[in-house]
Design a protein around this motif. Structure first.
Motif, short mmCIF file in Angstrom:
data_model
loop_
_atom_site.label_atom_id
_atom_site.label_comp_id
_atom_site.label_asym_id
_atom_site.label_seq_id
_atom_site.Cartn_x
_atom_site.Cartn_y
_atom_site.Cartn_z
N GLU A 16 9.71 -3.96 4.89
CA GLU A 16 9.34 -3.03 5.95
C GLU A 16 9.89 -1.63 5.68
O GLU A 16 9.22 -0.62 5.92
N GLU B 83 3.59 9.34 1.25
CA GLU B 83 2.14 9.49 1.33
C GLU B 83 1.77 10.63 2.30
O GLU B 83 0.79 11.36 2.06
N ASP B 84 2.53 10.80 3.37
CA ASP B 84 2.27 11.89 4.31
C ASP B 84 2.45 13.25 3.63
O ASP B 84 1.68 14.19 3.88
N GLU C 15 -0.51 13.73 1.37
CA GLU C 15 -1.71 14.00 2.17
C GLU C 15 -1.70 15.44 2.69
O GLU C 15 -2.74 16.10 2.74
N PHE D 120 1.95 2.72 -4.17
CA PHE D 120 1.44 3.84 -3.39
C PHE D 120 -0.08 3.78 -3.39
O PHE D 120 -0.69 3.14 -4.25
N LYS D 121 -0.68 4.48 -2.43
CA LYS D 121 -2.14 4.50 -2.36
C LYS D 121 -2.72 5.73 -3.07
O LYS D 121 -3.72 5.63 -3.76
N SER D 122 -2.07 6.89 -2.88
CA SER D 122 -2.62 8.13 -3.41
C SER D 122 -2.50 8.24 -4.92
O SER D 122 -3.36 8.85 -5.58
N TRP E 244 7.84 0.04 3.03
CA TRP E 244 6.56 0.47 3.58
C TRP E 244 6.71 1.79 4.34
O TRP E 244 5.87 2.69 4.20
N LEU E 245 7.79 1.93 5.11
CA LEU E 245 8.02 3.18 5.85
C LEU E 245 8.26 4.35 4.90
O LEU E 245 7.75 5.45 5.11
N SER F 34 5.10 5.37 3.19
CA SER F 34 4.27 6.09 4.17
C SER F 34 4.72 7.54 4.31
O SER F 34 3.89 8.45 4.42
N GLN F 35 6.04 7.77 4.30
CA GLN F 35 6.56 9.14 4.41
C GLN F 35 6.17 9.98 3.20
O GLN F 35 5.78 11.14 3.34
#
Length: 284
Positions: free
Chosen positions: A54, A64-65, A68, A269-271, A57-58, A61-62
């Motif tokens: 978890e 990735e932000d 983005e 990662f996604k990006s 994942w956080l 996400s940070q």
């Protein structure tokens, strides 16, 4: 031996029953204690694995932000540069320096909106360099020698990420690593190329996301190589399988090393084709 036998024979019935039933009582208690300890250890490990997953994942996400935001910044500037040029062409009585200043203002304004961005440069089709910091124009000719310009020339204006690296051009400080997003700026009316946009994110900005978690070590891998690490030696302190570095791997395991248990978790990662690997001591 006879002494013990005689002593047992001379014992009272109560004592004999005590010696008989005492082991029968202690053995189940011992078995229960072992089972309880093992269950407790298993629970700790399971909770630690879930918590590590978890947490990763956080953190992903940070990051990735941040990525983005850079892409949103590039898309916004593509529109604003088009609008600025169009406005200038309608009033060509103004000196060309006014267009230069107007585009620079757009870059500076974008830096205010997207605070995680370190610097922005825009090189137009006439090789005029617009920038948010004067150091960005140092050794600017090298951008044409490397694959940055060539890659963007062959694109259709999509956002293109380049590898996190250190270089001596298009940066404010040469000693710091940067992650660069490039974009070919296209005229929205006729499709002609207007120039090339470069947006930099410092590696320190990415590291700061992970440095808040002081009890763990974090590593970002690309193609099996560590790009970024909170440990100076860039080496994972436990001998994990190579599959942990592979992109799109999702796994969590506990490793024993130097009389210490370590929770190792990996998440993609996604990006970007990046893999985050975290190493956290398992606390009893």
């Amino acid at each position: 031996m006879n002494f013990i036998k005689d002593k047992y024979i001379n014992m009272s019935i109560r004592k004999k029953l005590t010696y008989i039933y005492l082991p029968l009582t202690l053995i189940p208690l011992l078995i229960f204690a072992i089972i309880a300890y093992n269950t407790h250890q298993t629970t700790i490990i399971e909770r630690s694995l879930i918590a590590a997953e978890e947490n990763n994942w956080l953190l992903v996400s940070q990051v990735e932000d941040i990525l983005e935001d850079a892409e949103n910044c590039a898309n916004m500037l593509a529109i604003n540069i088009n609008n600025t040029i169009e406005k200038y062409e309608r009033t060509q009585s103004e000196p060309k320096i006014s267009l230069f200043n107007a585009i620079n203002n757009e870059l500076s304004y974008a830096m205010i909106i997207f605070s995680d961005i370190n610097s922005i440069a825009y090189v137009d089709i006439t090789e005029t360099v617009h920038y948010t910091h004067p150091n960005l124009i140092s050794n600017i000719d090298k951008v044409n020698e490397e694959d940055y310009r060539t890659t963007l020339e062959g694109s259709n204006g999509i956002n293109t990420w380049f590898q996190l690296t250190q270089r001596d051009y298009l940066v404010i400080e040469q000693e710091e690593g940067v992650l660069t997003l490039g974009k070919k700026i296209i005229d929205i009316h006729d499709g002609k190329t207007l120039g090339y946009l470069y947006i930099n994110i410092k590696d320190k900005t990415l590291k700061d996301v992970f440095n808040k978690q002081q009890s763990s070590s974090f590593f970002i891998f690309e193609n099996g190589e560590a790009l970024l690490a909170t440990d100076d030696n860039h080496r994972i302190p436990v001998p994990v399988e190579e599959s942990f570095y592979a992109y799109e791997s999702r796994d969590s395991k506990v490793y024993n090393t130097d009389n210490e248990k370590m929770v190792v978790t990996t998440l993609p990662f996604k990006s970007l084709d990046w893999q985050l690997v975290s190493v956290t001591p398992l606390l009893d």
